[in-house]
Design a protein around this motif. Sequence first.
Motif, mmCIF file in Angstrom:
data_model
loop_
_atom_site.group_PDB
_atom_site.id
_atom_site.type_symbol
_atom_site.label_atom_id
_atom_site.label_comp_id
_atom_site.label_asym_id
_atom_site.label_seq_id
_atom_site.Cartn_x
_atom_site.Cartn_y
_atom_site.Cartn_z
ATOM 1 N N PRO A 1 39.864 -4.029 -9.196
ATOM 2 C CA PRO A 1 39.101 -3.437 -8.091
ATOM 3 C C PRO A 1 37.752 -4.140 -7.938
ATOM 4 C CG PRO A 1 40.065 -1.713 -9.422
ATOM 5 C CD PRO A 1 40.338 -3.018 -10.142
ATOM 6 N N LYS A 2 37.405 -4.436 -6.717
ATOM 7 C CA LYS A 2 36.218 -5.256 -6.467
ATOM 8 C C LYS A 2 34.918 -4.499 -6.757
ATOM 9 C CE LYS A 2 34.000 -7.963 -2.808
ATOM 10 N NZ LYS A 2 33.655 -9.109 -3.648
ATOM 11 N N ASP A 3 33.934 -5.257 -7.189
ATOM 12 C CA ASP A 3 32.586 -4.709 -7.350
ATOM 13 C C ASP A 3 31.899 -4.770 -5.986
ATOM 14 O OD1 ASP A 3 29.983 -4.124 -7.844
ATOM 15 O OD2 ASP A 3 29.687 -5.620 -9.421
ATOM 16 N N TRP A 4 31.785 -3.613 -5.344
ATOM 17 C CA TRP A 4 31.197 -3.570 -4.001
ATOM 18 C C TRP A 4 29.689 -3.400 -4.041
ATOM 19 C CZ3 TRP A 4 33.956 -5.077 0.009
ATOM 20 C CH2 TRP A 4 35.336 -5.005 -0.053
ATOM 21 N N SER A 5 29.123 -3.354 -5.259
ATOM 22 C CA SER A 5 27.683 -3.090 -5.325
ATOM 23 C C SER A 5 26.874 -4.241 -4.739
ATOM 24 C CB SER A 5 27.245 -2.819 -6.763
ATOM 25 O OG SER A 5 27.465 -3.961 -7.550
ATOM 26 N N THR A 6 27.488 -5.439 -4.698
ATOM 27 C CA THR A 6 26.757 -6.571 -4.107
ATOM 28 C C THR A 6 26.917 -6.596 -2.596
ATOM 29 O OG1 THR A 6 28.696 -7.972 -4.419
ATOM 30 C CG2 THR A 6 27.020 -8.016 -6.155
ATOM 31 N N ASP B 1 27.458 -1.702 0.299
ATOM 32 C CA ASP B 1 27.620 -0.426 -0.411
ATOM 33 C C ASP B 1 26.536 -0.192 -1.456
ATOM 34 O OD1 ASP B 1 30.450 0.272 0.658
ATOM 35 O OD2 ASP B 1 30.466 -1.821 0.084
ATOM 36 N N GLY B 2 25.955 -1.272 -1.942
ATOM 37 C CA GLY B 2 24.893 -1.143 -2.937
ATOM 38 C C GLY B 2 23.530 -0.897 -2.301
ATOM 39 N N THR C 1 25.254 4.357 -6.705
ATOM 40 C CA THR C 1 24.566 3.592 -7.747
ATOM 41 C C THR C 1 23.950 4.504 -8.824
ATOM 42 O OG1 THR C 1 22.699 3.530 -6.222
ATOM 43 C CG2 THR C 1 24.023 1.550 -6.374
ATOM 44 N N HIS D 1 29.558 2.299 -10.510
ATOM 45 C CA HIS D 1 28.598 1.542 -9.691
ATOM 46 C C HIS D 1 29.254 0.581 -8.724
ATOM 47 C CE1 HIS D 1 26.320 2.207 -13.600
ATOM 48 N NE2 HIS D 1 25.846 3.064 -12.728
ATOM 49 N N LYS D 2 30.494 0.184 -9.037
ATOM 50 C CA LYS D 2 31.123 -0.851 -8.217
ATOM 51 C C LYS D 2 31.829 -0.292 -6.993
ATOM 52 C CE LYS D 2 32.046 -3.807 -12.225
ATOM 53 N NZ LYS D 2 33.108 -4.424 -13.039
ATOM 54 N N ALA D 3 31.879 1.049 -6.887
ATOM 55 C CA ALA D 3 32.674 1.666 -5.824
ATOM 56 C C ALA D 3 32.026 1.508 -4.451
ATOM 57 C CB ALA D 3 32.859 3.151 -6.127
ATOM 58 N N ALA E 1 30.865 3.282 -1.074
ATOM 59 C CA ALA E 1 30.563 4.597 -0.501
ATOM 60 C C ALA E 1 31.197 4.651 0.890
ATOM 61 C CB ALA E 1 29.062 4.785 -0.404
#
Lengths: 222, 294
Positions: free
Chosen positions: A201-206, A209-210, B109, B114-116, B118
């Motif tokens: 599953p992708k890290d969307w925080s970058t 979404d972050g 966050t 954290h990687k999800a 929203a």
Amino acid sequence: MIKAKPKPLEEIIDNVKDFNKLLIAGCDGCVTVCEAGGLKEVKILAAALRLYFTQAGKQVQVDEASLTRQCEKEYLAQLSDRMDGYDAAVSLACGVGAQYLAEMYNHKIVFPGVDTCFMGVNEERGLYSERCQACGRCILAETGGICPIARCSKRMLNGPCGGSDKGKCEINPDIPCAWELIYERLKTLGQLDRFERPVEPKDWSTSRDGGPRKIVREDLRI
Amino acid sequence: MQLQKKLASGEFVILAEMEPPKGTDVVAMVANAANVKRTVDAFVIPEMSNAVMKMSSLGGALLLQSKGLETVLQCCCRDRNRLALQGDLLAAQALGVPNVMAVSGEEITHGDHHKARAVNDLDLMELLAAIQTLQKGRDLAGVDLQGAPSFLVGSTVKIPTSDAARLDEVAELDKKIATGVKFFITPPVYETAALEKFTSLLKGRPVSIIPTVLLLKSVGMARYINRLLEPKIPEDFINRIQKASDRVRECVQIAAEIITTLKNRGFNGVNISTIGWEDKLPAILAAAGLEFGG
């Protein structure tokens, strides 16, 4: 490049109809290439607005300008001696440029004159298609140089979904199935083993979404 | 329907947050709720509070409803799009959940995934409007429903501390009332002054303000809250916990005192938040002198 399309004239008129001194500000960057917000489009919009105001029996000053880029302060500063003379501006730059213009001249009302759509390519004149969603962590090395986030309708990272028909997406048959493109490209490159490795599953925080993003390049900062 | 009836009649209501487990073992959750079922009017089931993945509010609410306990479902903008939100609301009502509370949800966050991504397809005001639309028998696409839900709807309200912020919050609250919100739950309250200054501006509005009473668990927790959050915990409370021979008992006592104060000051009720210490609810309620029986 950023791709945009002109807003309907009626929407722009609705925004500016009560003002007396208007600046139409174009951008010589991306929106010139996709023929949505360069000097040519500035002149067309200004002429259309003048025609509207004449027919409405209203005397309105509509001036024209186009900046090298509206996403840079140095170019926006070229308007500093003119902006006080206007009630409002219509920016034909992308959403980035329009915002930066408003930020720089925060006492002036700035209306967008284009709808900013995506980052994409010029397939042909008048035909632009999306290629990148700026997710902040590029995976093109794993996917044969084709981005499934920007080009798969379902943004699948472990495609295909199984719904494509003759290489076209089940959601929109005008769109090629990104995962078919990826498969064919990896086959051509002799890298089909990559296709077979499941992706986490992708890290969307970058991605967006972050939260709103910022790049700080200490090596470039003075 | 207990909650709706009591709020309508002006009785003091007792809500208790009941966190669903991070896992499938619901024994403790059910037992903790059952322990206080005669005193608590409804259990608020948080929807993955602090963006920490847990059993959903819908799951927790249905579980307690199946045991005959009244619940308040939380529906949250963060994790579901408009299809999922509407679908869950229909499911909740069809399976007996009478109350719903709309929340926007903490940032991803801040949580443990954290990687999800929203979702935030609808914002809080849009979600409240969506609930009202469903209650009128249509979905957000304008299609008629086969049976419309009828929830008692709640939401959150801040406790502003400046005059300007108070007026802003009243305006915000009025917008929510216009979408059918009947009760508002506040952030944790330790002293009533700021809250009363705010509620004095709300006279004549047909809503209930339900302050949250947070069970402090340690001096460290209190200091952490005071470093990062508003409102601040009075130093007196922190000192009392620090000096107490039985610190847990002192924390329970402080929560009970706040409940008593709020009741005496004429608030519509309390929402007791014990974040993981739900087994302390009987002690808190007993110390507050509220009727209690298993």
